[in-house]
Every structure is written in structure tokens, then in C-alpha cells.
Scaffold this motif. Structure first.
Motif, short mmCIF file in Angstrom:
data_model
loop_
_atom_site.label_atom_id
_atom_site.label_comp_id
_atom_site.label_asym_id
_atom_site.label_seq_id
_atom_site.Cartn_x
_atom_site.Cartn_y
_atom_site.Cartn_z
N LYS A 10 33.98 75.13 62.87
CA LYS A 10 34.64 74.85 64.15
C LYS A 10 36.13 75.15 64.04
O LYS A 10 36.73 75.76 64.92
CB LYS A 10 34.43 73.40 64.57
CG LYS A 10 33.00 73.05 64.90
CD LYS A 10 32.86 71.59 65.25
CE LYS A 10 31.43 71.14 65.40
NZ LYS A 10 30.54 71.97 66.17
N GLU A 11 36.72 74.74 62.93
CA GLU A 11 38.15 74.90 62.73
C GLU A 11 38.55 76.37 62.63
O GLU A 11 39.62 76.76 63.09
CB GLU A 11 38.58 74.14 61.47
CG GLU A 11 40.07 73.98 61.34
CD GLU A 11 40.46 73.12 60.15
OE1 GLU A 11 40.54 71.90 60.32
OE2 GLU A 11 40.66 73.69 59.06
N THR A 12 37.69 77.17 62.05
CA THR A 12 38.00 78.59 61.87
C THR A 12 37.49 79.46 63.02
O THR A 12 37.69 80.67 63.01
CB THR A 12 37.40 79.12 60.55
OG1 THR A 12 35.99 78.91 60.56
CG2 THR A 12 38.03 78.44 59.35
N GLY A 13 36.83 78.84 64.01
CA GLY A 13 36.38 79.58 65.16
C GLY A 13 35.05 80.29 64.99
O GLY A 13 34.66 81.10 65.83
N ARG A 14 34.35 80.00 63.90
CA ARG A 14 33.05 80.63 63.70
C ARG A 14 31.97 80.01 64.57
O ARG A 14 30.94 80.63 64.81
CB ARG A 14 32.64 80.58 62.23
CG ARG A 14 33.49 81.55 61.38
CD ARG A 14 33.06 81.52 59.95
NE ARG A 14 33.67 80.32 59.36
CZ ARG A 14 33.37 79.84 58.18
NH1 ARG A 14 32.47 80.43 57.43
NH2 ARG A 14 33.96 78.75 57.72
N THR A 15 32.19 78.78 65.04
CA THR A 15 31.31 78.17 66.05
C THR A 15 32.18 77.67 67.19
O THR A 15 33.33 77.27 66.98
CB THR A 15 30.47 77.00 65.48
OG1 THR A 15 31.35 75.99 65.00
CG2 THR A 15 29.54 77.45 64.38
N GLN A 42 31.25 68.59 56.52
CA GLN A 42 32.51 69.29 56.30
C GLN A 42 32.33 70.77 56.56
O GLN A 42 33.20 71.42 57.14
CB GLN A 42 33.02 69.02 54.88
CG GLN A 42 34.38 69.63 54.56
CD GLN A 42 34.29 71.07 54.08
OE1 GLN A 42 33.33 71.45 53.41
NE2 GLN A 42 35.26 71.87 54.42
N ALA A 43 31.20 71.33 56.15
CA ALA A 43 30.94 72.77 56.36
C ALA A 43 30.87 73.08 57.85
O ALA A 43 31.42 74.10 58.31
CB ALA A 43 29.66 73.18 55.65
N SER A 46 32.23 67.89 74.25
CA SER A 46 32.10 66.64 73.51
C SER A 46 33.00 66.65 72.27
O SER A 46 33.69 65.67 71.99
CB SER A 46 30.65 66.42 73.11
OG SER A 46 30.52 65.29 72.29
N VAL A 47 32.99 67.74 71.54
CA VAL A 47 33.83 67.85 70.34
C VAL A 47 35.31 67.82 70.73
O VAL A 47 36.12 67.14 70.09
CB VAL A 47 33.50 69.12 69.53
CG1 VAL A 47 34.53 69.39 68.46
CG2 VAL A 47 32.11 69.00 68.92
N LEU A 48 35.67 68.52 71.79
CA LEU A 48 37.06 68.51 72.24
C LEU A 48 37.50 67.11 72.63
O LEU A 48 38.62 66.69 72.32
CB LEU A 48 37.25 69.47 73.42
CG LEU A 48 37.15 70.95 73.08
CD1 LEU A 48 37.13 71.78 74.37
CD2 LEU A 48 38.27 71.39 72.16
N GLN A 49 36.61 66.35 73.26
CA GLN A 49 36.93 64.96 73.62
C GLN A 49 37.13 64.11 72.37
O GLN A 49 38.05 63.29 72.30
CB GLN A 49 35.82 64.37 74.50
CG GLN A 49 35.79 64.96 75.88
CD GLN A 49 34.58 64.53 76.68
OE1 GLN A 49 33.48 64.40 76.14
NE2 GLN A 49 34.76 64.33 77.97
#
Length: 73
Positions: free
Chosen positions: A29-34, A23-24, A39-42
Motif C-alpha cells: 500500500k505504501e509503495t503504491g503496488r496496491t 507488514q508485507a 476504509s484504509v484512508l479513513q
């Protein structure tokens, strides 16, 4: 990503599980910190039932409209 998750009513833990991350890690990813990998977009596009091209190319308003229309039909 957050708006898509909220539209579908999913908690971060649910999306993180489907992406195979904690979750962390998903929160970052959700907040744009990474950065999001292809692959994640897919995986995200598959989870929400939208095309990868729509996910990448549409602005937030267009993406929300597309997702809501899919849920209604």
C-alpha cells in the motif's frame, strides 16, 4: 504514506498492525503496488490525527506542513 509514517516515527509493522494487515500488505500500500480503499484512508487519517479531506486533497508538502504543525502545537 511513507512520509507520514516517518514523521511520526512509526515502523511499518506498527502501522500495519493498526490497519489490521500484514507488514508485507502494508508495504504494498505504501509503495503504491496496491490501491488504497476508502476504509484504509479513513484508518490512516485517524492514526495520524488528520482529516480524511486533508489526506486526500493536500499535496505532499502541504500535508507534511499540516502534520508538523499539529505535532508542535
Amino acid at each position: 504514506l511513507r512520509k507520514l509514517r516517518e514523521i511520526h516515527g512509526y515502523p511499518q509493522e506498527y502501522v500495519a498492525f493498526h490497519l489490521g494487515v500484514s507488514q508485507a500488505a502494508y508495504s504494498k500500500k505504501e509503495t503504491g503496488r496496491t490501491e488504497l480503499t476508502l476504509s484504509v484512508l479513513q484508518q490512516v487519517s485517524a492514526l495520524y490525527g488528520i482529516s480524511l479531506m486533508d489526506l486526500i486533497n493536500l499535496n505532499l508538502q502541504e500535508l507534511v506542513i499540516t502534520v508538523v504543525r499539529q505535532q508542535v502545537s
